[in-house]
Design a protein around this motif. Structure first.
Motif, PDB file in Angstrom:
ATOM      1  N   ALA A 164      -2.943   2.537  -4.465  1.00  0.00           N
ATOM      2  CA  ALA A 164      -3.287   3.928  -4.297  1.00  0.00           C
ATOM      3  C   ALA A 164      -3.659   4.532  -5.834  1.00  0.00           C
ATOM      4  O   ALA A 164      -3.103   5.035  -6.429  1.00  0.00           O
ATOM      5  N   PRO A 165      -5.088   3.831  -5.851  1.00  0.00           N
ATOM      6  CA  PRO A 165      -5.386   4.164  -7.422  1.00  0.00           C
ATOM      7  C   PRO A 165      -5.699   5.545  -7.848  1.00  0.00           C
ATOM      8  O   PRO A 165      -5.289   6.053  -8.793  1.00  0.00           O
ATOM      9  N   LYS A 166      -6.155   6.440  -7.114  1.00  0.00           N
ATOM     10  CA  LYS A 166      -6.106   7.792  -7.134  1.00  0.00           C
ATOM     11  C   LYS A 166      -5.004   8.454  -7.333  1.00  0.00           C
ATOM     12  O   LYS A 166      -4.842   9.669  -8.170  1.00  0.00           O
ATOM     13  N   HIS A 167      -3.947   8.067  -6.457  1.00  0.00           N
ATOM     14  CA  HIS A 167      -2.562   8.846  -6.824  1.00  0.00           C
ATOM     15  C   HIS A 167      -1.859   8.412  -7.829  1.00  0.00           C
ATOM     16  O   HIS A 167      -1.210   9.327  -8.585  1.00  0.00           O
ATOM     17  N   VAL A 168      -2.011   7.148  -8.147  1.00  0.00           N
ATOM     18  CA  VAL A 168      -1.324   6.628  -9.397  1.00  0.00           C
ATOM     19  C   VAL A 168      -1.979   7.329 -10.801  1.00  0.00           C
ATOM     20  O   VAL A 168      -1.430   7.594 -11.523  1.00  0.00           O
ATOM     21  N   ALA A 169      -3.333   7.399 -10.559  1.00  0.00           N
ATOM     22  CA  ALA A 169      -4.054   7.895 -11.624  1.00  0.00           C
ATOM     23  C   ALA A 169      -3.466   9.522 -11.905  1.00  0.00           C
ATOM     24  O   ALA A 169      -3.098   9.880 -13.064  1.00  0.00           O
ATOM     25  N   GLN A 170      -3.318  10.331 -10.984  1.00  0.00           N
ATOM     26  CA  GLN A 170      -2.957  11.697 -10.924  1.00  0.00           C
ATOM     27  C   GLN A 170      -1.270  11.660 -11.543  1.00  0.00           C
ATOM     28  O   GLN A 170      -1.111  12.349 -12.225  1.00  0.00           O
ATOM     29  N   ILE A 171      -0.296  10.723 -10.990  1.00  0.00           N
ATOM     30  CA  ILE A 171       0.863  11.027 -11.345  1.00  0.00           C
ATOM     31  C   ILE A 171       0.830  10.766 -12.829  1.00  0.00           C
ATOM     32  O   ILE A 171       1.635  11.213 -13.538  1.00  0.00           O
ATOM     33  N   THR A 172       0.241   9.564 -13.273  1.00  0.00           N
ATOM     34  CA  THR A 172       0.063   8.990 -14.617  1.00  0.00           C
ATOM     35  C   THR A 172      -0.424  10.249 -15.481  1.00  0.00           C
ATOM     36  O   THR A 172       0.150  10.505 -16.714  1.00  0.00           O
ATOM     37  N   ALA A 173      -1.324  10.645 -15.204  1.00  0.00           N
ATOM     38  CA  ALA A 173      -1.952  12.043 -15.892  1.00  0.00           C
ATOM     39  C   ALA A 173      -0.905  13.254 -16.142  1.00  0.00           C
ATOM     40  O   ALA A 173      -0.789  13.659 -17.008  1.00  0.00           O
ATOM     41  N   LEU A 174      -0.398  13.368 -15.232  1.00  0.00           N
ATOM     42  CA  LEU A 174       0.453  14.484 -15.074  1.00  0.00           C
ATOM     43  C   LEU A 174       1.849  14.160 -16.041  1.00  0.00           C
ATOM     44  O   LEU A 174       2.492  14.963 -16.637  1.00  0.00           O
TER      45      LEU A 174
ATOM     46  N   PRO B 153      -6.845  18.677  -8.708  1.00  0.00           N
ATOM     47  CA  PRO B 153      -7.234  18.839  -7.381  1.00  0.00           C
ATOM     48  C   PRO B 153      -6.410  17.952  -6.567  1.00  0.00           C
ATOM     49  O   PRO B 153      -5.553  16.942  -7.007  1.00  0.00           O
ATOM     50  N   ASN B 154      -6.322  18.252  -5.151  1.00  0.00           N
ATOM     51  CA  ASN B 154      -5.752  17.492  -4.352  1.00  0.00           C
ATOM     52  C   ASN B 154      -6.163  15.909  -3.979  1.00  0.00           C
ATOM     53  O   ASN B 154      -7.375  15.718  -4.528  1.00  0.00           O
ATOM     54  N   ILE B 155      -5.432  15.089  -3.459  1.00  0.00           N
ATOM     55  CA  ILE B 155      -6.231  13.699  -3.463  1.00  0.00           C
ATOM     56  C   ILE B 155      -6.232  13.047  -1.960  1.00  0.00           C
ATOM     57  O   ILE B 155      -5.482  13.454  -1.346  1.00  0.00           O
ATOM     58  N   PRO B 156      -7.338  12.469  -1.854  1.00  0.00           N
ATOM     59  CA  PRO B 156      -7.691  12.049  -0.399  1.00  0.00           C
ATOM     60  C   PRO B 156      -6.506  10.794  -0.203  1.00  0.00           C
ATOM     61  O   PRO B 156      -6.139  10.262  -1.101  1.00  0.00           O
ATOM     62  N   ALA B 157      -6.161  10.808   1.088  1.00  0.00           N
ATOM     63  CA  ALA B 157      -5.051   9.991   1.518  1.00  0.00           C
ATOM     64  C   ALA B 157      -5.271   8.469   1.047  1.00  0.00           C
ATOM     65  O   ALA B 157      -6.777   8.055   1.158  1.00  0.00           O
ATOM     66  N   GLU B 158      -4.571   7.733   0.783  1.00  0.00           N
ATOM     67  CA  GLU B 158      -4.789   6.058   0.528  1.00  0.00           C
ATOM     68  C   GLU B 158      -3.829   5.457   1.251  1.00  0.00           C
ATOM     69  O   GLU B 158      -2.838   4.808   0.612  1.00  0.00           O
ATOM     70  N   PHE B 159      -3.553   5.482   2.387  1.00  0.00           N
ATOM     71  CA  PHE B 159      -2.690   5.001   3.419  1.00  0.00           C
ATOM     72  C   PHE B 159      -2.916   3.457   3.260  1.00  0.00           C
ATOM     73  O   PHE B 159      -4.048   3.084   2.950  1.00  0.00           O
TER      74      PHE B 159
ATOM     75  N   SER C 248      -3.892  16.020   1.194  1.00  0.00           N
ATOM     76  CA  SER C 248      -3.352  17.339   0.431  1.00  0.00           C
ATOM     77  C   SER C 248      -2.243  17.018  -0.536  1.00  0.00           C
ATOM     78  O   SER C 248      -1.777  17.830  -1.005  1.00  0.00           O
ATOM     79  N   ALA C 249      -2.148  15.760  -0.875  1.00  0.00           N
ATOM     80  CA  ALA C 249      -0.968  15.337  -1.773  1.00  0.00           C
ATOM     81  C   ALA C 249      -1.633  15.783  -3.256  1.00  0.00           C
ATOM     82  O   ALA C 249      -2.818  15.753  -3.377  1.00  0.00           O
ATOM     83  N   ASN C 250      -0.828  16.164  -3.887  1.00  0.00           N
ATOM     84  CA  ASN C 250      -1.173  16.613  -5.144  1.00  0.00           C
ATOM     85  C   ASN C 250      -0.116  15.976  -6.601  1.00  0.00           C
ATOM     86  O   ASN C 250      -0.402  15.354  -7.213  1.00  0.00           O
TER      87      ASN C 250
END
Length: 203
Positions: free
Chosen positions: A64-74, A119-125, A145-147
């Motif tokens: 989940a590269p986009k989700h990990v990037a968002q968590i890391t940034a926050l 922004p919200n993140i597209p699903a990475e199932f 809608s994950a953020n």
């Protein structure tokens, strides 16, 4: 039970059938294989409250590269510091990460309804299963809608597979996770919740 019933309005609102039937019936804590630290960055969470100690989570950018990037940034911006575990269901999971409404010391009555200024993140199932110690992203009814909110599994939850995005797994401190203050009632809302005092990233 149909998996579709697990995706209700509001972040990570599962439906009372799940809470009363499956999750709360799991009284014993299942064994957890020792997770191995992978190549991804680690999220280091210092928890205070009924649980006190450090939890290390291996993030999985390959899944989940986009989700990990968002968590890391926050985390690197300090946004998770002081955020409470607002929904904790025994035998199921502990949810946190509402940087908008979940800061300790303020009004947390809306915790679980907010996100961040990103922004919200597209699903990475993926095919990764929701085992004990897995970190997943909370979301509302829309798969995209994950953020900022996430949850840590106390026990396996295979009904979440391919419904929520897996972003990491606990590699140290699961004993601390197990002590996080539980919520009362079917929804798992916590009065006087534990908090993430600090959340940092080790690369």
């Amino acid at each position: 039970m149909r998996k579709e019933n697990l995706i209700a309005g509001g972040f990570f609102a599962f439906g009372l059938a799940v809470l009363g039937g499956w999750a709360l019936s799991q009284s014993a804590t299942p064994a957890m294989a020792q997770a191995v630290d992978g190549p991804g960055p680690n999220l280091v969470v210092e928890i205070a409250g009924e649980a006190n100690g450090k939890v290390v989570i291996d993030l999985l950018p390959d899944l989940a590269p986009k989700h990990v990037a968002q968590i890391t940034a926050l985390a690197e911006a300090g946004k998770y510091d002081g955020v409470v575990f607002h929904r904790v269901i025994d035998g199921f999971m502990a949810q946190t990460g509402d940087v908008q409404f979940g800061k300790a010391g303020g009004d947390t009555s809306r915790a679980g309804m907010g996100g961040s200024d990103l922004p919200n993140i597209p699903a990475e199932f993926s095919n990764e299963s929701f085992e004990r110690g897995v970190l997943g992203m909370a979301r509302s009814q829309s798969p995209d809608s994950a953020n900022s909110q996430f949850f840590i599994m106390f026990a396996p939850g295979p009904f979440l597979d391919n419904q929520y995005t897996v972003v990491g797994r606990v590699i140290d401190g699961m004993d601390v996770v197990d002590k996080i203050k539980r919520g009362a009632g079917a929804n798992g809302e916590v009065s006087g919740p534990d908090q993430m005092v600090s959340v940092t990233v080790e690369k």
